[in-house]
Design a protein around this motif. Structure first.
Motif, mmCIF file in Angstrom:
data_model
loop_
_atom_site.group_PDB
_atom_site.id
_atom_site.type_symbol
_atom_site.label_atom_id
_atom_site.label_comp_id
_atom_site.label_asym_id
_atom_site.label_seq_id
_atom_site.Cartn_x
_atom_site.Cartn_y
_atom_site.Cartn_z
ATOM 1 N N PHE A 23 0.861 -1.383 0.039
ATOM 2 C CA PHE A 23 -0.069 -0.142 -0.062
ATOM 3 C C PHE A 23 0.806 1.233 0.101
ATOM 4 O O PHE A 23 0.331 2.295 -0.120
ATOM 5 N N THR A 24 2.079 1.115 -0.182
ATOM 6 C CA THR A 24 3.172 2.344 -0.235
ATOM 7 C C THR A 24 3.190 2.818 -1.344
ATOM 8 O O THR A 24 3.165 2.078 -2.524
ATOM 9 N N LEU A 25 3.437 4.176 -1.452
ATOM 10 C CA LEU A 25 3.928 4.604 -2.864
ATOM 11 C C LEU A 25 4.885 3.947 -3.898
ATOM 12 O O LEU A 25 4.625 4.073 -5.013
ATOM 13 N N ARG A 26 5.993 3.718 -3.228
ATOM 14 C CA ARG A 26 7.082 3.394 -4.157
ATOM 15 C C ARG A 26 6.887 1.989 -4.858
ATOM 16 O O ARG A 26 7.625 1.760 -6.050
ATOM 17 N N ASN A 27 5.687 1.158 -4.723
ATOM 18 C CA ASN A 27 5.461 0.240 -5.439
ATOM 19 C C ASN A 27 4.760 0.192 -6.694
ATOM 20 O O ASN A 27 4.630 -0.528 -7.316
ATOM 21 N N TYR A 28 4.354 1.545 -7.032
ATOM 22 C CA TYR A 28 3.443 2.018 -7.894
ATOM 23 C C TYR A 28 3.916 3.029 -8.899
ATOM 24 O O TYR A 28 3.411 3.909 -9.557
ATOM 25 N N GLY A 29 5.219 3.522 -8.636
ATOM 26 C CA GLY A 29 5.859 4.570 -9.336
ATOM 27 C C GLY A 29 7.251 4.875 -8.991
ATOM 28 O O GLY A 29 7.897 3.959 -8.245
ATOM 29 N N PHE A 30 7.823 5.953 -9.314
ATOM 30 C CA PHE A 30 9.297 6.079 -9.528
ATOM 31 C C PHE A 30 9.479 6.935 -8.182
ATOM 32 O O PHE A 30 10.754 6.605 -7.510
ATOM 33 N N SER A 31 8.724 7.702 -7.286
ATOM 34 C CA SER A 31 9.011 8.533 -6.313
ATOM 35 C C SER A 31 8.373 7.652 -5.102
ATOM 36 O O SER A 31 7.709 6.742 -5.266
ATOM 37 N N ASP A 32 8.772 8.175 -3.934
ATOM 38 C CA ASP A 32 8.069 7.598 -2.516
ATOM 39 C C ASP A 32 7.852 8.785 -1.607
ATOM 40 O O ASP A 32 7.849 9.949 -1.980
#
Length: 422
Positions: free
Chosen positions: A71-80
């Protein structure tokens, strides 16, 4: 009510005043600062919301991979979450200390910034000490030296005298302790950034972009102890910090027409979708053949240390969509369901330090106890609840303390804490 004298004297004096005003306007405009602030002093809850979200995401990302990791951002795009954190830190710091610089002058604002830098530095040293004690105790009690090696404190155990000095110089840092040193360095340069932005905000942002480009072209970096370099290169990450400051001091309003454009929205969605497709190839090997080889050669590696331009662009796309669909007066910001995130965001320095401590504690429990996905979920949720509880206690204590303090002193203290950005 006017007299005859007023009627007779009025037109010539008014004309003279207009003439003087026309002559004085260019001079006044030349002396007036180029930055501006929104009217009103109501706290920007969107910043607190996303800063609190970044704190939760950083905590989850520091744990071993588990269910909540997806559910964290880094798994679905380049930034986190790091990009969110640094941008908001630059925004809030510039907003408060930029206003102080306009109202109280450069010297007073610089003194307040340096005081905040000292607070963050002391917090970093305190966290470093507690973190070392935590890791050393666990490694010794359970006779498992791998904890010391995995958390990056083997050099401290071998040469504690040298390592402590290097830690005080911000050159030695265990795992998960890279954000505070980055922020300390960025805050040290905030007085110069605000002074330049006071007169030439766009030029200041341009100089930041130039430094970013030179960092990439000449491979500039800060060395770390005992070898290597900083995990977050301040020479590159300053771009995100300065961009946040630029937005806070009027840049966001000047970009409002661009941000509200359908073209901008379409480009942002397209970029996020492309980034999502690329990241899926990292987790699903069957999709690798869909990536053109030339695109892979051009794109990889997507460097986090030097804030790769693809990461920066990904954050910009997320920010553009967020601003478009989450206005300042969104009623949901008052919802009790979002209150835990907002409260954590309002006390970010304390909660960040607590999150680092809890992340290793959770890592230790997961390594020593085999509980499967259920235990992973319980530990992640427990850490978030503890962070929320501590933030609530801090808020309650400050409300009680503010009631007994003078209004001027209370307002100044709250402004400094909010302006710290972290």
């Amino acid at each position: 009510m006017t007299s005859i004298a007023d009627r007779v004297a009025g037109p010539p004096l008014a004309g003279a005043a207009d003439a003087i005003g026309r002559d004085a306007a260019p001079a006044a405009a030349a002396r007036a600062p180029a930055i501006s602030f929104p009217i009103g002093s109501e706290r920007e809850l969107r910043l607190d919301l996303f800063r609190g979200l970044a704190l939760w995401l950083i905590f989850i990302d520091h744990l071993p991979p588990n269910l909540l990791t997806w559910f964290t951002l880094r798994n679905y795009g380049f930034s986190d979450a790091t990009e969110i954190f640094i941008f908001i830190s630059g925004y809030t710091a510039a907003f408060v200390y930029g206003r102080a610089m306009l109202e109280l002058g450069f010297v007073v604002a610089t003194a307040r910034i340096l005081r905040r830098v000292w607070q963050i530095y002391v917090a970093h040293v305190f966290l470093f000490t507690i973190f070392l004690a935590e890791i050393s105790y666990v490694a010794t009690s359970f006779e498992n030296p791998l904890y010391s090696e995995e958390m990056g404190i083997m050099d401290f155990l071998k040469q504690p005298d040298v390592t402590i000095v290097q830690a005080l110089l911000l050159r030695f840092r265990p795992v998960n302790m890279d954000v505070l040193p980055l922020y300390i360095v960025l805050m040290l340069f905030l007085p110069a950034i605000l002074w330049l932005m006071k007169w030439r905000p766009d030029v200041t942002l341009g100089l930041s972009v130039l430094l970013y480009a030179l960092t990439w072209h000449y491979d500039l970096y800060l060395s770390a102890y005992p070898n290597g370099f900083w995990a977050f290169n301040p020479l590159a990450w300053q771009l995100l910090f300065v961009f946040g400051a630029w937005c806070a001091l009027g840049g966001a309003r000047r970009m409002s027409r661009i941000l509200s454009s359908r073209i901008t929205l379409s480009i942002s969605f397209a970029y996020l979708f492309a980034a999502f497709c690329v990241t899926m190839t990292w987790y699903i090997p069957q999709l690798n053949h869909l990536m053109p080889r030339r695109l892979e050669q051009w794109m990889y590696p997507i460097d986090k240390t030097d804030l790769d331009v693809l990461r920066f662009a990904h954050f910009l796309a997320l920010a553009a969509i967020t601003v478009r669909f989450l206005p300042r007066d969104w009623p949901g910001l008052k919802s009790p369901w979002l209150r835990p995130l907002i409260v954590c965001g309002q006390h970010s320095l304390e909660i960040f330090c607590l999150g680092v401590f809890l992340a290793f504690a959770g890592h230790f429990v997961l390594a020593e106890v085999s509980g499967g996905a259920g235990l992973h979920f319980v530990i992640s949720l427990s850490g978030i609840l503890i962070m929320w509880g501590v933030a609530w206690v801090i808020s309650w204590y400050k409300r009680v303390a503010d009631k007994g303090a003078s209004p001027t002193k209370s307002a100044a203290g709250n402004a400094d804490m909010a302006g710290g950005g972290l």
